[in-house]
Design a protein around this motif. Structure first.
Motif, PDB file in Angstrom:
ATOM      1  N   ARG A 295       6.305  27.259  55.804  1.00  0.00           N
ATOM      2  CA  ARG A 295       5.438  28.140  55.013  1.00  0.00           C
ATOM      3  C   ARG A 295       4.066  28.333  55.664  1.00  0.00           C
ATOM      4  N   GLY A 296       3.885  27.781  56.873  1.00  0.00           N
ATOM      5  CA  GLY A 296       2.666  28.041  57.623  1.00  0.00           C
ATOM      6  C   GLY A 296       1.660  26.912  57.704  1.00  0.00           C
ATOM      7  N   LEU A 297       2.011  25.726  57.221  1.00  0.00           N
ATOM      8  CA  LEU A 297       1.087  24.590  57.289  1.00  0.00           C
ATOM      9  C   LEU A 297       1.729  23.462  58.093  1.00  0.00           C
ATOM     10  N   ASP A 298       1.157  23.164  59.245  1.00  0.00           N
ATOM     11  CA  ASP A 298       1.671  22.112  60.122  1.00  0.00           C
ATOM     12  C   ASP A 298       0.893  20.820  59.869  1.00  0.00           C
ATOM     13  N   LEU A 299       1.593  19.788  59.430  1.00  0.00           N
ATOM     14  CA  LEU A 299       0.950  18.496  59.159  1.00  0.00           C
ATOM     15  C   LEU A 299       0.929  17.572  60.371  1.00  0.00           C
ATOM     16  N   ALA A 300       1.338  18.056  61.540  1.00  0.00           N
ATOM     17  CA  ALA A 300       1.418  17.216  62.742  1.00  0.00           C
ATOM     18  C   ALA A 300       0.124  16.467  63.083  1.00  0.00           C
ATOM     19  N   PRO A 301      -1.068  17.029  62.815  1.00  0.00           N
ATOM     20  CA  PRO A 301      -2.284  16.289  63.169  1.00  0.00           C
ATOM     21  C   PRO A 301      -2.551  15.056  62.297  1.00  0.00           C
ATOM     22  N   PHE A 302      -1.757  14.874  61.242  1.00  0.00           N
ATOM     23  CA  PHE A 302      -2.065  13.840  60.262  1.00  0.00           C
ATOM     24  C   PHE A 302      -1.020  12.726  60.249  1.00  0.00           C
ATOM     25  N   VAL A 303      -1.449  11.562  59.800  1.00  0.00           N
ATOM     26  CA  VAL A 303      -0.535  10.455  59.553  1.00  0.00           C
ATOM     27  C   VAL A 303       0.391  10.878  58.411  1.00  0.00           C
ATOM     28  N   MET A 304       1.661  10.534  58.511  1.00  0.00           N
ATOM     29  CA  MET A 304       2.633  10.930  57.480  1.00  0.00           C
ATOM     30  C   MET A 304       2.578   9.961  56.291  1.00  0.00           C
ATOM     31  N   ALA A 305       1.404   9.853  55.719  1.00  0.00           N
ATOM     32  CA  ALA A 305       1.121   9.021  54.549  1.00  0.00           C
ATOM     33  C   ALA A 305      -0.180   9.535  53.959  1.00  0.00           C
ATOM     34  N   THR A 306      -0.451   9.178  52.713  1.00  0.00           N
ATOM     35  CA  THR A 306      -1.706   9.613  52.119  1.00  0.00           C
ATOM     36  C   THR A 306      -2.673   8.440  52.005  1.00  0.00           C
ATOM     37  N   VAL A 307      -3.949   8.775  52.085  1.00  0.00           N
ATOM     38  CA  VAL A 307      -5.021   7.845  51.766  1.00  0.00           C
ATOM     39  C   VAL A 307      -5.444   8.197  50.348  1.00  0.00           C
ATOM     40  N   ASN A 308      -5.398   7.217  49.462  1.00  0.00           N
ATOM     41  CA  ASN A 308      -5.764   7.442  48.063  1.00  0.00           C
ATOM     42  C   ASN A 308      -7.228   7.068  47.882  1.00  0.00           C
ATOM     43  N   LEU A 309      -8.010   8.039  47.435  1.00  0.00           N
ATOM     44  CA  LEU A 309      -9.447   7.854  47.302  1.00  0.00           C
ATOM     45  C   LEU A 309      -9.839   8.057  45.849  1.00  0.00           C
ATOM     46  N   ASP A 310     -10.395   7.000  45.245  1.00  0.00           N
ATOM     47  CA  ASP A 310     -10.850   7.080  43.855  1.00  0.00           C
ATOM     48  C   ASP A 310     -12.292   7.568  43.843  1.00  0.00           C
ATOM     49  N   LEU A 311     -12.484   8.732  43.261  1.00  0.00           N
ATOM     50  CA  LEU A 311     -13.797   9.382  43.229  1.00  0.00           C
ATOM     51  C   LEU A 311     -14.511   9.201  41.894  1.00  0.00           C
ATOM     52  N   ALA A 312     -14.041   8.277  41.065  1.00  0.00           N
ATOM     53  CA  ALA A 312     -14.619   8.074  39.731  1.00  0.00           C
ATOM     54  C   ALA A 312     -16.138   8.053  39.801  1.00  0.00           C
ATOM     55  N   PRO A 313     -16.787   8.785  38.919  1.00  0.00           N
ATOM     56  CA  PRO A 313     -16.278   9.450  37.714  1.00  0.00           C
ATOM     57  C   PRO A 313     -15.791  10.884  37.953  1.00  0.00           C
ATOM     58  N   HIS A 314     -15.744  11.318  39.213  1.00  0.00           N
ATOM     59  CA  HIS A 314     -15.344  12.691  39.511  1.00  0.00           C
ATOM     60  C   HIS A 314     -13.824  12.838  39.528  1.00  0.00           C
ATOM     61  N   ARG A 315     -13.396  14.090  39.302  1.00  0.00           N
ATOM     62  CA  ARG A 315     -12.001  14.453  39.500  1.00  0.00           C
ATOM     63  C   ARG A 315     -11.988  15.813  40.183  1.00  0.00           C
ATOM     64  N   LEU A 316     -10.874  16.106  40.814  1.00  0.00           N
ATOM     65  CA  LEU A 316     -10.730  17.350  41.560  1.00  0.00           C
ATOM     66  C   LEU A 316     -10.312  18.480  40.622  1.00  0.00           C
TER      67      LEU A 316
ATOM     68  N   MET B 210       7.404  12.056  39.011  1.00  0.00           N
ATOM     69  CA  MET B 210       7.147  10.614  39.024  1.00  0.00           C
ATOM     70  C   MET B 210       5.935  10.293  39.875  1.00  0.00           C
ATOM     71  N   HIS B 211       5.449   9.061  39.776  1.00  0.00           N
ATOM     72  CA  HIS B 211       4.363   8.536  40.604  1.00  0.00           C
ATOM     73  C   HIS B 211       3.064   9.324  40.453  1.00  0.00           C
ATOM     74  N   HIS B 212       2.630   9.481  39.223  1.00  0.00           N
ATOM     75  CA  HIS B 212       1.370  10.190  38.968  1.00  0.00           C
ATOM     76  C   HIS B 212       0.177   9.310  39.321  1.00  0.00           C
ATOM     77  N   GLN B 213      -0.909   9.963  39.708  1.00  0.00           N
ATOM     78  CA  GLN B 213      -2.155   9.285  40.067  1.00  0.00           C
ATOM     79  C   GLN B 213      -3.139   9.402  38.904  1.00  0.00           C
ATOM     80  N   PRO B 214      -4.063   8.448  38.784  1.00  0.00           N
ATOM     81  CA  PRO B 214      -5.166   8.638  37.828  1.00  0.00           C
ATOM     82  C   PRO B 214      -5.926   9.927  38.182  1.00  0.00           C
ATOM     83  N   SER B 215      -6.530  10.562  37.204  1.00  0.00           N
ATOM     84  CA  SER B 215      -7.181  11.861  37.431  1.00  0.00           C
ATOM     85  C   SER B 215      -8.347  11.787  38.411  1.00  0.00           C
ATOM     86  N   THR B 216      -8.905  10.601  38.631  1.00  0.00           N
ATOM     87  CA  THR B 216     -10.040  10.472  39.559  1.00  0.00           C
ATOM     88  C   THR B 216      -9.598  10.180  40.994  1.00  0.00           C
TER      89      THR B 216
END
Length: 149
Positions: A40-61, A112-118
């Motif tokens: 669909r036009g997005l190449d993830l090759a530059p990135f590690v095939m995993a996510t970094v989870n960042l808690d921005l509390a009290p902010h949410r996206l 499944m596997h939902h994240q906290p909103s922050t």
């Protein structure tokens, strides 16, 4: 102009990376989804095939106009298709700065596997030695997403 917030790296479910022993996705969800995003036009090759989870509390996206949104991505037979959005970002760690993406599986289509909103999930190049508890600064284009409290 960017919007920024400091967050703390937190442990995730281990499903995106394939580390979770109880996951039906041994290869990791990012590895399995990447070919669908590339088509669909997005190449993830530059990135590690995993996510970094960042808690921005009290902010949410809050999504505004993400750089990419893919609807009905049918990447597995374990559950129905999902919708994903990606927001361009920059992450700062001490004096190191990398470009990445906020990876946002839409909760209404994610079974499944939902994240906290922050907590935001980030796709980043390798950051050597990154560990839970570290602080990172997230910088976003406010046209693509906002950090709200």
């Amino acid at each position: 102009m960017t919007q920024q917030a400091k967050g703390v790296v937190v442990a995730g479910h281990g499903v995106a990376s394939g580390r979770a022993g109880d996951s039906p996705f041994a290869a990791g969800t990012i590895e399995l989804q990447a070919p669908h995003f590339r088509a669909r036009g997005l190449d993830l090759a530059p990135f590690v095939m995993a996510t970094v989870n960042l808690d921005l509390a009290p902010h949410r996206l809050a999504l505004r106009q993400p750089r990419w949104t893919f609807v009905d991505v049918d990447w597995t037979d374990v559950h129905p298709p999902e919708t994903f959005s990606f927001v361009e970002c920059t992450v700062t760690r001490d004096d190191e700065q990398v470009d990445g993406l906020v990876y946002h599986p839409h909760p209404e289509t994610k079974p499944m596997h939902h994240q906290p909103s922050t907590v935001v999930e980030l796709l980043l190049p390798r950051l050597a030695g990154l560990a839970a508890g570290e602080e990172l600064w997230l910088h976003l284009d406010p046209r693509q997403a906002a950090l709200v409290t």
